[in-house]
Write a protein that holds these residues in place. Sequence first.
Motif, PDB file in Angstrom:
ATOM      1  N   MET B   1       0.839  -1.209   0.000  1.00 43.48           N
ATOM      2  CA  MET B   1       0.000   0.000   0.000  1.00 43.48           C
ATOM      3  C   MET B   1       0.872   1.256   0.000  1.00 43.48           C
ATOM      4  SD  MET B   1      -3.105   0.818  -0.242  1.00 43.48           S
ATOM      5  CE  MET B   1      -3.496   2.510  -0.609  1.00 43.48           C
ATOM      6  N   THR B   2       1.849   1.289   0.918  1.00 43.18           N
ATOM      7  CA  THR B   2       2.725   2.468   0.945  1.00 43.18           C
ATOM      8  C   THR B   2       3.557   2.545  -0.331  1.00 43.18           C
ATOM      9  OG1 THR B   2       4.262   1.124   2.191  1.00 43.18           O
ATOM     10  CG2 THR B   2       2.988   2.724   3.455  1.00 43.18           C
ATOM     11  N   LYS B   3       3.897   1.338  -0.854  1.00 35.73           N
ATOM     12  CA  LYS B   3       4.696   1.304  -2.070  1.00 35.73           C
ATOM     13  C   LYS B   3       3.916   1.913  -3.231  1.00 35.73           C
ATOM     14  CE  LYS B   3       7.524  -1.735  -4.792  1.00 35.73           C
ATOM     15  NZ  LYS B   3       7.407  -2.995  -5.463  1.00 35.73           N
ATOM     16  N   GLY B   9       1.670   8.789  -5.555  1.00 33.00           N
ATOM     17  CA  GLY B   9       1.716  10.105  -4.927  1.00 33.00           C
ATOM     18  C   GLY B   9       2.247  11.195  -5.836  1.00 33.00           C
ATOM     19  N   PRO B  10       3.491  11.033  -6.300  1.00 34.06           N
ATOM     20  CA  PRO B  10       4.061  12.053  -7.178  1.00 34.06           C
ATOM     21  C   PRO B  10       3.251  12.258  -8.457  1.00 34.06           C
ATOM     22  CG  PRO B  10       5.748  10.531  -6.441  1.00 34.06           C
ATOM     23  CD  PRO B  10       4.445   9.984  -5.983  1.00 34.06           C
ATOM     24  N   VAL B  11       2.744  11.152  -9.021  1.00 34.97           N
ATOM     25  CA  VAL B  11       1.965  11.260 -10.255  1.00 34.97           C
ATOM     26  C   VAL B  11       0.721  12.099 -10.020  1.00 34.97           C
ATOM     27  CG1 VAL B  11       0.651   9.955 -11.962  1.00 34.97           C
ATOM     28  CG2 VAL B  11       2.822   9.060 -11.135  1.00 34.97           C
TER      29      VAL B  11
END
Lengths: 259, 291
Positions: B1-3, B9-11
């Motif tokens: 999930m964090t991966k 996130g950046p996208v």
Amino acid sequence: MNETVISAKNLSLTFQTNDGPVHALKDINLDINKGDFVSFIGPSGCGKTTFLRCMADLEAPTGGSITVNGMSAAEARMKRAYGYVFQAAGLYPWRTIGGNIRLPLEIMGYDKAEQAKRVANVLELVELAGFEKKFPWQLSGGMQQRASIARALAFDADILLMDEPFGALDEIVRDHLNEQLLKLWARTEKTIGFVTHSIPEAVFLSTRIVVMSPRPGRIADVIESTLPRDRTLDIRESQEFIDIAHRVREGLRAGHAYD
Amino acid sequence: MTKLWHTAGPVLSILLVLALLWYGAAIALNAAWAKDKASRIDKTLSFSELVADTMSQEKPLLPAPHQVVKEIYETTVLKKITSKRSLVWHSWITLSATLLGFAFGTVLGVLLAVGIVYSRAMDMSVMPWVITSQTIPILAVAPMIIVVLNAVGVSGLLPKAFISMYLSFFPVVVGMVKGLRAPDQMQLDQMRTWSAPKATSFWKLRLPSSMPYLFASLKIGIAASLVGAIVGELPTGAVAGLGARLLAGSYYGQTIQIWSALICAAVLAASLVALIGMIERITLRRMGMVQ
Ligand SMILES: Nc1ncnc2c1ncn2[C@@H]1O[C@H](COP(=O)(O)OP(=O)(O)O)[C@@H](O)[C@H]1O
Ligand SMILES: [Mg+2]
């Protein structure tokens, strides 16, 4: 037993380069007998590779002649008379180790069952049994070089030509591979032409040592080894070994190899 | 999930920034027309009224993102795909020409590359023409191709595919020539020591060596093909395809329609490139060329 396998008569090769002609080989005369282990030693640029490539018909001599198994080098190559091991293993990254060794067999039209048998056979010979399904990148440099030797052994050529096959490996691996190579030579009874620039390696492996000197590439000395064919690494401590090594060194010096 | 979040996130952040910039630009560009309309009925707009107007004009200079999204939604999901007003239908028209032209271009490119690698005469004579062909602007060539082919009775899909081919064979030739020449002298010598026939060293050495180069070229080629197909729809005033939507949109000042066609083309191009990237990964992994 003294059947001549490779015979060079007044063999010369001059490369025409932009800086003028380079006499890579000049008037080379040498006979290699069946079952011999012949090393070619000399400083870089003395024509060792070129000589081996002439035997393999990868280079065309500009003078003299060379015969392999009694035929011209070209005919011998067509008849697949030799296996050639290059300095780099040159395994195809998209083929497994088994697939790489199978490649010349596929090209030469061996049937599937025969291919499988031979691959298993040579893998065992170079102590790589169990690595058949691995890809080259999964193997160390020494193992890759062993696989490339296995590839050259897989088909029925009774001559093995090797151009500094262990040049890029560290000394420990090299010692081990040298021992393995001797065992392999004893088992297969092949005639081996072996290029090296290491004196101990040449003395340890060979029945004959051909010392070459540069500009133009010539044979400075041919040394018949008095060591028994069956040898182990310990032999390097013996006086006999040291004497032969000394003669090689003398030959190199006489040929102005150190200039 | 964090991966997932680390990549997503950046996208998403970038998308958000782009959307904000787009809205800002839409407000700035469309404000003049909004004020113009208001002044004609002697009205001064408050800031919120102004913003609201710039977001909802019928023919804005720059449509706001949600207008484009709405248009795309209405012309894809809400229209039957057989309808002439469906963007899916138009996309398919362009896509079919793209794929056909891409196939032609790939075959032509590979054949030329093989010729160039194996024949010195072709190496000397063909390559300069290949390069010259790409220095002529496609916008100049496209109408001629379309008109000439129309004159000999070829129309519809083929002329467009032909332009796609014209654009897509080039990266394939260049990449494949490099790829087929990738094996080093030692590998070629090795084939010689086995006295392998030329055909064998092609199939077993040159072709596999060229795969990474081929896929890099195909990715450029398919995007170029799409551009070719769209350009091929412009000069004849075609009635179908993304190019036709762009053209019709510009005739009637339908900026929203133009932008939705553009976005559609961009999404299509990205999907095609991604598809090839996927095939590349699978193929190279099967071949053992990537870990
Ligand atoms: N293809 C070639 N073209 C021109 N000169 C070459 C070529 N191959 C080798 N030579 C030259 O021939 C000489 C012998 O080279 P080589 O046989 O590779 O030596 P060695 O293997 O003993 O180091 C060197 O001077 C080298 O520069
Ligand atoms: Mg050499």
